[in-house]
Design a protein around this motif. Structure first.
Motif, PDB file in Angstrom:
ATOM      1  N   LEU A 122     -51.788 -73.523  62.459  1.00 19.21           N
ATOM      2  CA  LEU A 122     -51.633 -72.193  63.031  1.00 19.21           C
ATOM      3  C   LEU A 122     -50.735 -71.327  62.151  1.00 19.21           C
ATOM      4  O   LEU A 122     -50.998 -70.130  61.960  1.00 19.21           O
ATOM      5  CB  LEU A 122     -51.051 -72.289  64.445  1.00 19.21           C
ATOM      6  N   GLU A 123     -49.663 -71.913  61.616  1.00 18.98           N
ATOM      7  CA  GLU A 123     -48.764 -71.164  60.737  1.00 18.98           C
ATOM      8  C   GLU A 123     -49.475 -70.764  59.444  1.00 18.98           C
ATOM      9  O   GLU A 123     -49.298 -69.642  58.941  1.00 18.98           O
ATOM     10  CB  GLU A 123     -47.527 -72.011  60.415  1.00 18.98           C
ATOM     11  N   ILE A 124     -50.296 -71.661  58.905  1.00 24.18           N
ATOM     12  CA  ILE A 124     -51.052 -71.366  57.681  1.00 24.18           C
ATOM     13  C   ILE A 124     -52.082 -70.273  57.942  1.00 24.18           C
ATOM     14  O   ILE A 124     -52.268 -69.363  57.122  1.00 24.18           O
ATOM     15  CB  ILE A 124     -51.722 -72.642  57.142  1.00 24.18           C
ATOM     16  N   LEU A 125     -52.769 -70.359  59.081  1.00 24.64           N
ATOM     17  CA  LEU A 125     -53.732 -69.316  59.442  1.00 24.64           C
ATOM     18  C   LEU A 125     -53.044 -67.963  59.576  1.00 24.64           C
ATOM     19  O   LEU A 125     -53.579 -66.929  59.169  1.00 24.64           O
ATOM     20  CB  LEU A 125     -54.426 -69.680  60.760  1.00 24.64           C
ATOM     21  N   LYS A 126     -51.850 -67.979  60.152  1.00 21.11           N
ATOM     22  CA  LYS A 126     -51.085 -66.734  60.314  1.00 21.11           C
ATOM     23  C   LYS A 126     -50.727 -66.155  58.952  1.00 21.11           C
ATOM     24  O   LYS A 126     -50.851 -64.941  58.743  1.00 21.11           O
ATOM     25  CB  LYS A 126     -49.826 -67.002  61.146  1.00 21.11           C
ATOM     26  N   TRP A 127     -50.299 -67.015  58.029  1.00 16.76           N
ATOM     27  CA  TRP A 127     -49.948 -66.524  56.693  1.00 16.76           C
ATOM     28  C   TRP A 127     -51.188 -66.028  55.947  1.00 16.76           C
ATOM     29  O   TRP A 127     -51.126 -65.032  55.221  1.00 16.76           O
ATOM     30  CB  TRP A 127     -49.233 -67.597  55.887  1.00 16.76           C
ATOM     31  N   LYS A 128     -52.305 -66.705  56.115  1.00 15.34           N
ATOM     32  CA  LYS A 128     -53.559 -66.268  55.475  1.00 15.34           C
ATOM     33  C   LYS A 128     -53.926 -64.858  55.951  1.00 15.34           C
ATOM     34  O   LYS A 128     -54.335 -64.001  55.149  1.00 15.34           O
ATOM     35  CB  LYS A 128     -54.691 -67.247  55.799  1.00 15.34           C
ATOM     36  N   LEU A 129     -53.770 -64.619  57.250  1.00 19.43           N
ATOM     37  CA  LEU A 129     -54.074 -63.309  57.815  1.00 19.43           C
ATOM     38  C   LEU A 129     -53.084 -62.258  57.312  1.00 19.43           C
ATOM     39  O   LEU A 129     -53.475 -61.135  56.969  1.00 19.43           O
ATOM     40  CB  LEU A 129     -54.023 -63.397  59.344  1.00 19.43           C
ATOM     41  N   LEU A 130     -51.806 -62.605  57.253  1.00 20.65           N
ATOM     42  CA  LEU A 130     -50.794 -61.670  56.769  1.00 20.65           C
ATOM     43  C   LEU A 130     -51.015 -61.315  55.295  1.00 20.65           C
ATOM     44  O   LEU A 130     -50.996 -60.142  54.919  1.00 20.65           O
ATOM     45  CB  LEU A 130     -49.400 -62.277  56.954  1.00 20.65           C
TER      46      LEU A 130
END
Length: 320
Positions: free
Chosen positions: A73-81
């Protein structure tokens, strides 16, 4: 006197930095394990004797799955950011997130995460990366504050905790003071040139509402996952607790931890101390709480940091 390093010298410095970070991280993990709470061995022996091997394996895999979900979830959040600056793959986002985590783990309140992520981008894009990283961390902190306030209200009312009026007044004064200072110095540059509160606010306002909602949703999901993991570990180690009774205490604990500044060397100590105090309200034995905190730290901080170091050693940042 201005001078520039040769390409070879830069490569040597980068290699030395990688070795230094790897060595510091391994020492840090070893140090924290060696400082395990008294009674850990007997507790683990008791858990092992009272549960068949199938249950132990299932518990281990479930904890690992939840820890991996937390980081996915943290990686997905960073990918989106990061997509606001440059589209990157999930694999690249994972490399940047885990490497930055490994570096940030060794800095007070993991502030090194900001510089580490910016390092993977060209200099002209680094200011936006810093702001976007601030947004991601800010959303996670906001989630912790919202759940934490709910947890504090329920905890205070459930355990009849008395709060002195002077403490409430003092807290209000501190909050108002921060707001006033923020307004007065909103145009003052922070640590980075052109990096002011006003400019950050303008940047945030220009982001699409759907984008902010996605970041917020990922932050909430991540919070639910690691809170559930903490309860699972606490319950499995022998704590006689129920979800509805434990959840407010977990929320309160994470709130107090998030607003308490710490040096990396004292991270687990502070978390453990706060957790012991909070869960003492419902009579959970100290050793169970400390072991749960240590186990959570190993899964959510130490293991990703170790993986991040291995990635950082091999990964060569390049212009995107």
């Amino acid at each position: 006197m201005m001078f520039s390093l040769s390409h070879k010298a830069k490569q040597y410095l980068l290699t030395a930095l990688k070795v230094l970070i790897l060595g510091a991280t391994l020492w840090y993990i070893y140090y924290k394990i060696s400082q395990a709470p008294i009674g850990l061995q007997s507790l683990l022996q008791s858990v092992g004797e009272s549960n068949p091997i199938e249950i132990l394996l299932f518990f281990g895999f479930l904890c690992l799955f939840l820890a991996m979900t937390n980081w996915l979830l943290e990686i997905l959040k960073w990918k989106l950011l990061a997509s606001r600056v440059h589209l990157i793959s999930f694999k690249t986002a994972a490399k940047q997130s885990l490497s930055a985590h490994a570096i940030g783990l060794l800095t007070p309140n993991r502030i090194g995460d900001y510089g580490a992520k910016a390092m993977f981008y060209p200099s002209k894009k680094r200011k936006k990366i810093l702001v976007l990283n601030f947004l991601g961390n800010g959303m996670q902190l906001l989630t912790t504050l919202l759940f934490g306030i709910i947890g504090v209200i329920i905890t205070v009312s459930s355990y009849s905790i008395s709060i002195k009026p002077t403490n409430i007044i003092l807290a209000i004064i501190v909050i108002v003071l921060f707001i006033v200072l923020g307004y007065l110095f909103k145009e003052r540059e922070l640590l980075v040139k052109g990096f002011s509160l006003k400019n950050i606010w303008i940047f945030f306002r220009e982001l699409p509402a759907t984008f902010n909602l996605k970041i917020g949703a990922l932050s909430i999901l991540r919070y639910i996952v690691f809170s559930a993991l903490f309860y699972l570990v606490l319950k499995f180690l022998g704590a006689d607790t129920k979800v509805n009774e434990t959840a407010p205490l977990i929320f309160t604990m994470y709130l107090l931890v998030s607003i308490t500044p710490t040096l990396f060397i004292l991270d687990v100590v502070v978390r453990g101390g706060i957790a012991v105090w909070v869960f003492s309200l419902m009579g959970v034995p100290e050793v169970l709480v400390l072991c749960s905190v240590l186990y959570m730290w190993l899964l959510n901080f130490a293991l990703p940091a170790f993986i991040g170091n291995l990635i950082f050693i091999q990964y060569k940042p390049k212009s995107l």
